[in-house]
Design a protein around this motif. Structure first.
Motif, PDB file in Angstrom:
ATOM      1  N   LYS A   1      49.363  93.391 -52.165  1.00 45.66           N
ATOM      2  CA  LYS A   1      48.414  92.276 -52.102  1.00 45.66           C
ATOM      3  C   LYS A   1      47.121  92.698 -51.406  1.00 45.66           C
ATOM      4  O   LYS A   1      46.013  92.379 -51.869  1.00 45.66           O
ATOM      5  CB  LYS A   1      49.055  91.099 -51.364  1.00 45.66           C
ATOM      6  N   GLY A   2      47.245  93.420 -50.292  1.00 45.83           N
ATOM      7  CA  GLY A   2      46.076  93.884 -49.565  1.00 45.83           C
ATOM      8  C   GLY A   2      45.238  94.844 -50.380  1.00 45.83           C
ATOM      9  O   GLY A   2      44.001  94.758 -50.408  1.00 45.83           O
ATOM     10  N   LEU A   3      45.900  95.769 -51.074  1.00 44.24           N
ATOM     11  CA  LEU A   3      45.164  96.760 -51.858  1.00 44.24           C
ATOM     12  C   LEU A   3      44.506  96.126 -53.080  1.00 44.24           C
ATOM     13  O   LEU A   3      43.405  96.523 -53.480  1.00 44.24           O
ATOM     14  CB  LEU A   3      46.097  97.899 -52.264  1.00 44.24           C
ATOM     15  N   ASP A   4      45.147  95.145 -53.668  1.00 41.40           N
ATOM     16  CA  ASP A   4      44.528  94.445 -54.795  1.00 41.40           C
ATOM     17  C   ASP A   4      43.263  93.712 -54.336  1.00 41.40           C
ATOM     18  O   ASP A   4      42.243  93.701 -55.048  1.00 41.40           O
ATOM     19  CB  ASP A   4      45.511  93.445 -55.405  1.00 41.40           C
ATOM     20  N   ALA A   5      43.325  93.122 -53.135  1.00 37.82           N
ATOM     21  CA  ALA A   5      42.143  92.445 -52.598  1.00 37.82           C
ATOM     22  C   ALA A   5      41.027  93.449 -52.336  1.00 37.82           C
ATOM     23  O   ALA A   5      39.853  93.188 -52.635  1.00 37.82           O
ATOM     24  CB  ALA A   5      42.511  91.702 -51.311  1.00 37.82           C
TER      25      ALA A   5
ATOM     26  N   ALA B   1      46.469  98.217 -44.875  1.00 38.15           N
ATOM     27  CA  ALA B   1      46.853  98.654 -46.220  1.00 38.15           C
ATOM     28  C   ALA B   1      45.954  99.792 -46.686  1.00 38.15           C
ATOM     29  O   ALA B   1      46.417 100.749 -47.320  1.00 38.15           O
ATOM     30  CB  ALA B   1      46.776  97.477 -47.187  1.00 38.15           C
ATOM     31  N   LEU B   2      44.678  99.712 -46.356  1.00 37.61           N
ATOM     32  CA  LEU B   2      43.748 100.761 -46.767  1.00 37.61           C
ATOM     33  C   LEU B   2      44.045 102.082 -46.064  1.00 37.61           C
ATOM     34  O   LEU B   2      43.951 103.151 -46.678  1.00 37.61           O
ATOM     35  CB  LEU B   2      42.309 100.328 -46.488  1.00 37.61           C
ATOM     36  N   ALA B   3      44.417 102.025 -44.799  1.00 39.63           N
ATOM     37  CA  ALA B   3      44.779 103.253 -44.088  1.00 39.63           C
ATOM     38  C   ALA B   3      45.976 103.924 -44.752  1.00 39.63           C
ATOM     39  O   ALA B   3      45.981 105.149 -44.980  1.00 39.63           O
ATOM     40  CB  ALA B   3      45.077 102.949 -42.624  1.00 39.63           C
ATOM     41  N   ILE B   4      46.994 103.136 -45.075  1.00 41.96           N
ATOM     42  CA  ILE B   4      48.180 103.687 -45.738  1.00 41.96           C
ATOM     43  C   ILE B   4      47.797 104.275 -47.092  1.00 41.96           C
ATOM     44  O   ILE B   4      48.271 105.354 -47.484  1.00 41.96           O
ATOM     45  CB  ILE B   4      49.258 102.595 -45.877  1.00 41.96           C
ATOM     46  N   PHE B   5      46.906 103.594 -47.806  1.00 41.42           N
ATOM     47  CA  PHE B   5      46.456 104.110 -49.099  1.00 41.42           C
ATOM     48  C   PHE B   5      45.651 105.393 -48.935  1.00 41.42           C
ATOM     49  O   PHE B   5      45.775 106.321 -49.743  1.00 41.42           O
ATOM     50  CB  PHE B   5      45.616 103.064 -49.832  1.00 41.42           C
TER      51      PHE B   5
ATOM     52  N   ARG C   1      34.338 103.178 -38.928  1.00 38.56           N
ATOM     53  CA  ARG C   1      34.644 101.896 -38.294  1.00 38.56           C
ATOM     54  C   ARG C   1      33.635 100.831 -38.730  1.00 38.56           C
ATOM     55  O   ARG C   1      34.001  99.677 -38.986  1.00 38.56           O
ATOM     56  CB  ARG C   1      34.651 102.054 -36.773  1.00 38.56           C
ATOM     57  N   SER C   2      32.370 101.211 -38.825  1.00 36.15           N
ATOM     58  CA  SER C   2      31.333 100.266 -39.234  1.00 36.15           C
ATOM     59  C   SER C   2      31.530  99.821 -40.685  1.00 36.15           C
ATOM     60  O   SER C   2      31.471  98.625 -41.002  1.00 36.15           O
ATOM     61  CB  SER C   2      29.956 100.899 -39.058  1.00 36.15           C
ATOM     62  N   LEU C   3      31.783 100.782 -41.564  1.00 31.02           N
ATOM     63  CA  LEU C   3      31.999 100.458 -42.970  1.00 31.02           C
ATOM     64  C   LEU C   3      33.184  99.515 -43.155  1.00 31.02           C
ATOM     65  O   LEU C   3      33.171  98.655 -44.048  1.00 31.02           O
ATOM     66  CB  LEU C   3      32.252 101.743 -43.767  1.00 31.02           C
ATOM     67  N   SER C   4      34.181  99.663 -42.305  1.00 35.94           N
ATOM     68  CA  SER C   4      35.436  98.931 -42.489  1.00 35.94           C
ATOM     69  C   SER C   4      35.314  97.437 -42.233  1.00 35.94           C
ATOM     70  O   SER C   4      36.223  96.677 -42.584  1.00 35.94           O
ATOM     71  CB  SER C   4      36.515  99.512 -41.571  1.00 35.94           C
ATOM     72  N   GLU C   5      34.221  97.007 -41.636  1.00 38.75           N
ATOM     73  CA  GLU C   5      34.070  95.577 -41.386  1.00 38.75           C
ATOM     74  C   GLU C   5      34.129  94.783 -42.689  1.00 38.75           C
ATOM     75  O   GLU C   5      34.592  93.647 -42.708  1.00 38.75           O
ATOM     76  CB  GLU C   5      32.751  95.302 -40.651  1.00 38.75           C
ATOM     77  N   ALA C   6      33.684  95.385 -43.778  1.00 39.22           N
ATOM     78  CA  ALA C   6      33.710  94.708 -45.083  1.00 39.22           C
ATOM     79  C   ALA C   6      35.121  94.650 -45.666  1.00 39.22           C
ATOM     80  O   ALA C   6      35.346  93.946 -46.660  1.00 39.22           O
ATOM     81  CB  ALA C   6      32.784  95.424 -46.058  1.00 39.22           C
ATOM     82  N   TRP C   7      36.061  95.384 -45.072  1.00 40.70           N
ATOM     83  CA  TRP C   7      37.405  95.492 -45.636  1.00 40.70           C
ATOM     84  C   TRP C   7      38.442  94.685 -44.861  1.00 40.70           C
ATOM     85  O   TRP C   7      39.629  94.747 -45.162  1.00 40.70           O
ATOM     86  CB  TRP C   7      37.813  96.959 -45.704  1.00 40.70           C
ATOM     87  N   ARG C   8      37.995  93.972 -43.823  1.00 39.57           N
ATOM     88  CA  ARG C   8      38.914  93.076 -43.128  1.00 39.57           C
ATOM     89  C   ARG C   8      39.391  91.990 -44.097  1.00 39.57           C
ATOM     90  O   ARG C   8      38.626  91.590 -44.974  1.00 39.57           O
ATOM     91  CB  ARG C   8      38.204  92.417 -41.937  1.00 39.57           C
ATOM     92  N   PRO C   9      40.590  91.476 -43.946  1.00 36.45           N
ATOM     93  CA  PRO C   9      41.629  91.795 -42.964  1.00 36.45           C
ATOM     94  C   PRO C   9      42.727  92.692 -43.540  1.00 36.45           C
ATOM     95  O   PRO C   9      43.898  92.537 -43.201  1.00 36.45           O
ATOM     96  CB  PRO C   9      42.180  90.410 -42.636  1.00 36.45           C
ATOM     97  N   HIS C  10      42.341  93.610 -44.422  1.00 37.12           N
ATOM     98  CA  HIS C  10      43.331  94.438 -45.131  1.00 37.12           C
ATOM     99  C   HIS C  10      43.228  95.913 -44.775  1.00 37.12           C
ATOM    100  O   HIS C  10      43.629  96.776 -45.568  1.00 37.12           O
ATOM    101  CB  HIS C  10      43.147  94.258 -46.643  1.00 37.12           C
ATOM    102  N   ARG C  11      42.702  96.230 -43.606  1.00 35.49           N
ATOM    103  CA  ARG C  11      42.434  97.634 -43.295  1.00 35.49           C
ATOM    104  C   ARG C  11      43.703  98.452 -43.074  1.00 35.49           C
ATOM    105  O   ARG C  11      43.711  99.661 -43.285  1.00 35.49           O
ATOM    106  CB  ARG C  11      41.498  97.731 -42.092  1.00 35.49           C
TER     107      ARG C  11
END
Length: 214
Positions: free
Chosen positions: A10-14, A191-195, A179-189
């Motif tokens: 679900k997180g990665l699809d988002a 899942a993104l780390a695992i990916f 870290r700065s770029l990742s603000e756009a990827w909340r709240p699924h970070r």
């Protein structure tokens, strides 16, 4: 315990809807497997024992430690164990101090792993009271043992490399930028780390490399 397969997908699809580069990465290498560790002090103890040694050595040391203390690794017993007994199982002087820091904090009740703060930064601050547990180790615990969905280990080398690769950057981005770029990827970070680890490993395997972090 950990992000389950449904939440991970679900997180990665988002994220794929937010960032086309992530959608392309998913199309290339698919979804990662779940990464789950048991919550509690034993997971942190294994982290300490495994620092800067091979997996085989870590397993051997942990096995001897388990035979000495017992499978539940009772914190009070561990804290009271003479240093020479811990050295005999293969722990260095530094790691003995780390092990006893963890055991002492748990035994005294100063650190309650069952009731860490809901705020991720506050939880990281609690965990890094343990000698030998830095921010990265705390983040990994919260991601894999507690399944916190927005944990973002921006200091991880493989995460930096793969985020840079996915976004088409010529050089590995520094932690501050990741870290700065990742603000756009909340709240699924989380899942993104695992990916990112999954994508890194699959990409290197495709190139014939035989080893990837974590």
């Amino acid at each position: 315990m950990g992000l389950n397969a449904k939440d991970l997908r679900k997180g990665l699809d988002a994220l794929a809807r937010i960032e086309p580069a992530f959608a392309s990465g998913l199309a290339a290498f698919g979804y990662p497997d779940t990464r789950i560790s048991a919550p509690g002090h034993v997971s942190l103890l294994r982290t300490i024992v495994g620092q800067q040694v091979s997996t085989a050595s870590a397993n051997a040391i942990y096995g001897r430690l388990e035979a000495l203390i017992g499978p539940e690794m009772d914190p009070a017993k561990l804290a009271a164990t003479p240093d020479e007994d811990l050295r005999a199982v293969g722990l260095s002087r530094q790691k003995i101090s780390y092990v006893k820091s963890l055991a002492g904090l748990i035994a005294s009740g100063e650190l309650d792993l069952a009731h860490l703060p809901a705020d991720d930064e506050e939880a990281i601050a609690q965990l890094t009271k343990i000698k030998g547990i830095g921010r990265w180790s705390a983040e990994i615990y919260l991601l894999f043992a507690e399944g916190r969905p927005d944990i973002w280990p921006a200091g991880d080398l493989a995460v930096q490399i793969e985020i840079g690769h996915l976004l088409g950057q010529e050089e590995r981005p520094a932690e501050k930028l990741v870290r700065s770029l990742s603000e756009a990827w909340r709240p699924h970070r989380g899942a993104l780390a695992i990916f990112a680890w999954h994508h890194y490993g699959r990409r290197l395997s495709a190139k014939g490399a035989d080893k990837a972090p974590i």
